[in-house]
Every structure is written in structure tokens, then in C-alpha cells.
Write a protein that holds these residues in place. Structure first.
Motif, PDB file in Angstrom:
ATOM      1  N   ASP A 215      -6.469   1.189  13.898  1.00  0.00           N
ATOM      2  CA  ASP A 215      -5.425   0.256  14.301  1.00  0.00           C
ATOM      3  C   ASP A 215      -5.592  -1.055  13.521  1.00  0.00           C
ATOM      4  OD1 ASP A 215      -3.334  -0.940  15.612  1.00  0.00           O
ATOM      5  OD2 ASP A 215      -4.532  -1.516  17.374  1.00  0.00           O
ATOM      6  N   PRO A 216      -4.667  -1.402  12.634  1.00  0.00           N
ATOM      7  CA  PRO A 216      -3.447  -0.683  12.265  1.00  0.00           C
ATOM      8  C   PRO A 216      -3.762   0.624  11.520  1.00  0.00           C
ATOM      9  CG  PRO A 216      -3.366  -2.990  11.557  1.00  0.00           C
ATOM     10  CD  PRO A 216      -4.778  -2.697  11.912  1.00  0.00           C
ATOM     11  N   ALA A 217      -2.932   1.607  11.751  1.00  0.00           N
ATOM     12  CA  ALA A 217      -3.156   2.916  11.143  1.00  0.00           C
ATOM     13  C   ALA A 217      -2.806   2.889   9.655  1.00  0.00           C
ATOM     14  CB  ALA A 217      -2.314   3.960  11.866  1.00  0.00           C
ATOM     15  N   PRO A 218      -3.472   3.730   8.854  1.00  0.00           N
ATOM     16  CA  PRO A 218      -3.122   3.818   7.431  1.00  0.00           C
ATOM     17  C   PRO A 218      -1.685   4.309   7.233  1.00  0.00           C
ATOM     18  CG  PRO A 218      -5.249   4.845   7.876  1.00  0.00           C
ATOM     19  CD  PRO A 218      -4.623   4.570   9.206  1.00  0.00           C
ATOM     20  N   VAL A 219      -1.052   3.835   6.172  1.00  0.00           N
ATOM     21  CA  VAL A 219       0.325   4.250   5.863  1.00  0.00           C
ATOM     22  C   VAL A 219       0.422   4.569   4.372  1.00  0.00           C
ATOM     23  CG1 VAL A 219       1.399   2.938   7.729  1.00  0.00           C
ATOM     24  CG2 VAL A 219       1.001   1.847   5.510  1.00  0.00           C
ATOM     25  N   VAL A 220       1.399   5.442   4.053  1.00  0.00           N
ATOM     26  CA  VAL A 220       1.666   5.809   2.657  1.00  0.00           C
ATOM     27  C   VAL A 220       3.161   5.671   2.437  1.00  0.00           C
ATOM     28  CG1 VAL A 220       1.510   7.588   0.891  1.00  0.00           C
ATOM     29  CG2 VAL A 220      -0.271   7.424   2.654  1.00  0.00           C
ATOM     30  N   TYR A 221       3.552   4.859   1.453  1.00  0.00           N
ATOM     31  CA  TYR A 221       4.970   4.613   1.171  1.00  0.00           C
ATOM     32  C   TYR A 221       5.302   5.057  -0.265  1.00  0.00           C
ATOM     33  CZ  TYR A 221       4.920   1.579   5.303  1.00  0.00           C
ATOM     34  OH  TYR A 221       4.788   1.088   6.578  1.00  0.00           O
ATOM     35  N   PHE A 222       6.506   5.628  -0.400  1.00  0.00           N
ATOM     36  CA  PHE A 222       7.049   5.894  -1.739  1.00  0.00           C
ATOM     37  C   PHE A 222       7.721   4.609  -2.204  1.00  0.00           C
ATOM     38  CE2 PHE A 222      10.934   7.386  -4.101  1.00  0.00           C
ATOM     39  CZ  PHE A 222      10.275   7.557  -5.306  1.00  0.00           C
ATOM     40  N   THR A 223       7.266   4.050  -3.325  1.00  0.00           N
ATOM     41  CA  THR A 223       7.681   2.702  -3.717  1.00  0.00           C
ATOM     42  C   THR A 223       8.484   2.619  -5.011  1.00  0.00           C
ATOM     43  OG1 THR A 223       5.500   2.403  -4.758  1.00  0.00           O
ATOM     44  CG2 THR A 223       5.765   1.575  -2.520  1.00  0.00           C
ATOM     45  N   ASN A 224       8.411   3.640  -5.892  1.00  0.00           N
ATOM     46  CA  ASN A 224       9.069   3.421  -7.183  1.00  0.00           C
ATOM     47  C   ASN A 224       9.251   4.738  -7.941  1.00  0.00           C
ATOM     48  OD1 ASN A 224      10.059   1.783  -9.391  1.00  0.00           O
ATOM     49  ND2 ASN A 224       8.144   2.244 -10.440  1.00  0.00           N
ATOM     50  N   PHE A 225      10.392   4.825  -8.660  1.00  0.00           N
ATOM     51  CA  PHE A 225      10.590   5.902  -9.632  1.00  0.00           C
ATOM     52  C   PHE A 225      10.021   5.426 -10.969  1.00  0.00           C
ATOM     53  CE2 PHE A 225      13.901   6.735  -6.498  1.00  0.00           C
ATOM     54  CZ  PHE A 225      13.805   8.104  -6.309  1.00  0.00           C
ATOM     55  N   GLY A 226       8.828   5.842 -11.302  1.00  0.00           N
ATOM     56  CA  GLY A 226       8.207   5.410 -12.537  1.00  0.00           C
ATOM     57  C   GLY A 226       8.716   6.171 -13.741  1.00  0.00           C
ATOM     58  N   ASP A 227       8.302   5.760 -14.940  1.00  0.00           N
ATOM     59  CA  ASP A 227       8.730   6.439 -16.163  1.00  0.00           C
ATOM     60  C   ASP A 227       8.283   7.889 -16.183  1.00  0.00           C
ATOM     61  OD1 ASP A 227       9.895   4.127 -17.045  1.00  0.00           O
ATOM     62  OD2 ASP A 227       8.144   3.482 -18.216  1.00  0.00           O
ATOM     63  N   SER A 228       7.083   8.154 -15.666  1.00  0.00           N
ATOM     64  CA  SER A 228       6.537   9.513 -15.709  1.00  0.00           C
ATOM     65  C   SER A 228       6.067   9.997 -14.346  1.00  0.00           C
ATOM     66  CB  SER A 228       5.359   9.575 -16.688  1.00  0.00           C
ATOM     67  OG  SER A 228       5.738   9.123 -17.969  1.00  0.00           O
ATOM     68  N   SER A 229       6.222   9.184 -13.290  1.00  0.00           N
ATOM     69  CA  SER A 229       5.649   9.560 -12.004  1.00  0.00           C
ATOM     70  C   SER A 229       6.461   8.997 -10.851  1.00  0.00           C
ATOM     71  CB  SER A 229       4.216   9.042 -11.905  1.00  0.00           C
ATOM     72  OG  SER A 229       4.217   7.615 -11.929  1.00  0.00           O
ATOM     73  N   LEU A 230       6.253   9.585  -9.682  1.00  0.00           N
ATOM     74  CA  LEU A 230       6.725   9.024  -8.423  1.00  0.00           C
ATOM     75  C   LEU A 230       5.578   8.190  -7.863  1.00  0.00           C
ATOM     76  CD1 LEU A 230       8.364  12.252  -6.924  1.00  0.00           C
ATOM     77  CD2 LEU A 230       9.520  10.366  -8.092  1.00  0.00           C
ATOM     78  N   ASP A 231       5.798   6.909  -7.717  1.00  0.00           N
ATOM     79  CA  ASP A 231       4.710   5.991  -7.363  1.00  0.00           C
ATOM     80  C   ASP A 231       4.605   5.822  -5.852  1.00  0.00           C
ATOM     81  OD1 ASP A 231       4.296   5.650 -10.071  1.00  0.00           O
ATOM     82  OD2 ASP A 231       5.615   3.893 -10.177  1.00  0.00           O
ATOM     83  N   LEU A 232       3.358   5.908  -5.349  1.00  0.00           N
ATOM     84  CA  LEU A 232       3.076   5.765  -3.927  1.00  0.00           C
ATOM     85  C   LEU A 232       2.119   4.599  -3.704  1.00  0.00           C
ATOM     86  CD1 LEU A 232       2.439   9.530  -3.097  1.00  0.00           C
ATOM     87  CD2 LEU A 232       4.545   8.259  -2.697  1.00  0.00           C
ATOM     88  N   THR A 233       2.328   3.857  -2.622  1.00  0.00           N
ATOM     89  CA  THR A 233       1.433   2.773  -2.229  1.00  0.00           C
ATOM     90  C   THR A 233       0.735   3.153  -0.932  1.00  0.00           C
ATOM     91  OG1 THR A 233       2.777   1.063  -3.287  1.00  0.00           O
ATOM     92  CG2 THR A 233       1.267   0.350  -1.564  1.00  0.00           C
TER      93      THR A 233
END
Length: 281
Positions: A215-233
Motif C-alpha cells: 500500500d500503495p500497490a504497484p501499478v503498470v501503465y501503458f504510456t507511449n507508442f515508441g518507434d520500435s516498442s510499446l512503452d510501459l511505466t
């Protein structure tokens, strides 16, 4: 020019030298003894004060400031005593000291600002000795807070001396003031990857680390369409002391989890289309 070095002249010079020695010798000897004894007493008093501050667990920032301030006052008093012993009248000495103080004060306006800044730092305590701070382009651990300057040791073991005036009048980031910090990681996966599966793999990996807070619990967000990847934070919380170990260990653990679940980590790539002129291979 010729000098008369007769026996009579030498005798007169010798007699005057003896008179001066008897006249000023005792005062000079007393002043020298006073200077040596006073120096010893100052060191002794500073040691006693250090033990007293340690005994009562005074904040290290205040302890360093008090010792520096007491040392300056004691040395000024000692120099006044030595000057008086040499025969200088106190009123004349005070007048000279006042004029010199005015001149020095005008010349050292920056130092006076640093002194005032040191007082403000010790009163409002934006940081303490041992805190990790970022100020004036320097990131590191506070080693000492003196009358005029604060010493910060950065992470490649260099000591940076920063004027207190600049610290008191500019922004300071204190990384140690709160007990917990947010850990932020960034990863990228190949286009076409199942983001829900990837998010669950990352969260399952983070749950294995007991240093990460629930608490706070971990989170994973999709943040960006990169040139070669889908970027996650990736964001999670940990104690200040565990910040970087949590970051390094889990970046490696996530990489291994991706390999185990056949999640592709892309590398930069380009598609090249080569068009030939008509009739040429």
C-alpha cells in the motif's frame, strides 16, 4: 654613503637595544605565553563542548554550527587580550576594531549573507547532516553545516562546498525527509505483444520482492507508442534505503520473467525499401 662604525657608536646602539629589550621584552613574552595558553584553552573548551553536545544528543547540524561559532568568538577575545598585553589601549583597540569591522563587513557582504543563510538553515531545518539532497546542481549526502558553508559529498565521493546563502535562497530537494520513495521503472515490449499478459507478469514479479510496499500497490501503465516498442511505466513504493536495490533487482527480474514467458523486448529497427530504375537490376 659611509657609516661611522666606531666603538662609541656601537656601544650606543647596544645600549639602546638593551633598553628596548627591557622595555618591551616582558610584554612581548607575556603576549606570546598568553597566545599559546589561549590556543590550548580554546582547543580544550571545544573538546568539552563536543562531548557535551554528544552526551545530550544535539542535532549534528546544530553541533557543528555551535562549535564553529564558539571557536570564532574565542579567537577574537584571545586576540583582543594579546593586543592589550602588548600595551595597546582598549579604547583605541575597540575603535580600530570597529573601523576594521565596518570595512570588513562591507567587503564581506557575501559572507554575512552566508552566515544568515546558515542560521536560517539551522532554524527551519530543510535538511540535516546525513540527508540526501539536491541543490545548486549537486546531488549527494550532507556531511556538515558550518557557519558559512555546507559540505555535500556526492555519489562518486567528491565533496562539494556550497555557500549557505545560496542554499537558503534557492530550491532544495530533500530525498531523505520522508521514509518512503516511489520507484519508477520503464520497459518496452514489441508491437503485437499482449499488454494484459505483460502487465500481469510484471505485477507477479514485483509481488515476490518483500521490500516493495503493498500500500500503495504497484501499478503498470501503458504510456507511449515508441518507434520500435510499446512503452510501459512501472511504479511501486519502497523504503528510502531500499530505493535503488529495489530498482536494480527488479529490472533484472522483469527481464528474466519476459524471457520465461516469451515476451519480446525489441531493439531499434528500420524497414528499408530500395527502388531500382526501370531496366536495371
Amino acid at each position: 654613503m659611509e657609516y661611522d662604525l666606531s666603538i662609541d657608536n656601537l656601544a650606543v646602539v647596544k645600549e639602546k637595544a638593551i633598553d628596548l629589550a627591557f622595555q618591551f621584552g616582558p610584554a612581548l613574552f607575556k603576549a606570546l605565553v598568553l597566545l599559546l595558553v589561549g590556543r590550548y584553552v580554546i582547543r580544550l573548551l571545544l573538546k568539552v563542548m563536543t562531548k557535551a553536545l554528544d552526551k545530550y544528543e544535539i542535532d549534528p547540524s546544530l553541533a557543528t554550527f555551535f562549535k564553529s561559532f564558539l571557536s570564532a568568538i574565542l579567537w577574537v577575545l584571545l586576540l583582543i587580550s594579546v593586543a592589550t598585553t602588548l600595551g595597546m589601549e582598549m579604547t583605541s583597540f575597540v575603535a580600530i576594531l570597529g573601523a576594521a569591522g565596518l570595512a570588513v563587513g562591507l567587503a564581506l557582504q557575501g559572507s554575512l549573507a552566508n552566515f544568515a543563510g546558515g542560521v536560517l538553515i539551522l532554524v527551519f531545518k530543510p535538511f540535516r547532516v546525513g540527508d540526501t539532497v539536491e541543490a545548486q546542481g549537486t546531488l549527494g549526502s550532507v556531511e556538515s553545516i558550518d557557519i558559512l558553508y555546507t559540505k555535500v559529498r556526492n555519489f562518486d565521493n567528491k565533496v562539494v562546498t556550497i555557500p549557505n546563502g545560496a542554499l537558503a535562497n534557492n530550491s532544495i530537494v530533500n530525498y531523505s525527509l520522508k521514509p518512503t520513495r516511489r520507484v519508477e521503472m520503464a520497459v518496452g515490449v514489441a508491437y503485437g505483444t499482449d499488454l494484459k499478459k505483460t502487465r500481469q507478469v510484471i505485477l507477479d514479479t514485483l509481488k515476490k520482492d518483500e521490500r516493495i510496499h503493498e500500500d500503495p500497490a504497484p501499478v503498470v501503465y501503458f504510456t507511449n507508442f515508441g518507434d520500435s516498442s510499446l512503452d510501459l511505466t512501472i511504479r511501486c513504493w519502497a523504503d528510502v534505503a531500499d530505493l535503488w536495490p529495489v530498482y536494480w533487482d527488479n529490472m533484472e527480474a522483469i527481464k528474466e520473467a519476459f524471457e520465461a514467458h516469451d515476451i519480446e523486448v525489441p531493439f531499434p529497427q528500420r524497414d528499408v525499401h530500395h527502388y531500382y530504375p526501370e531496366g536495371k537490376k
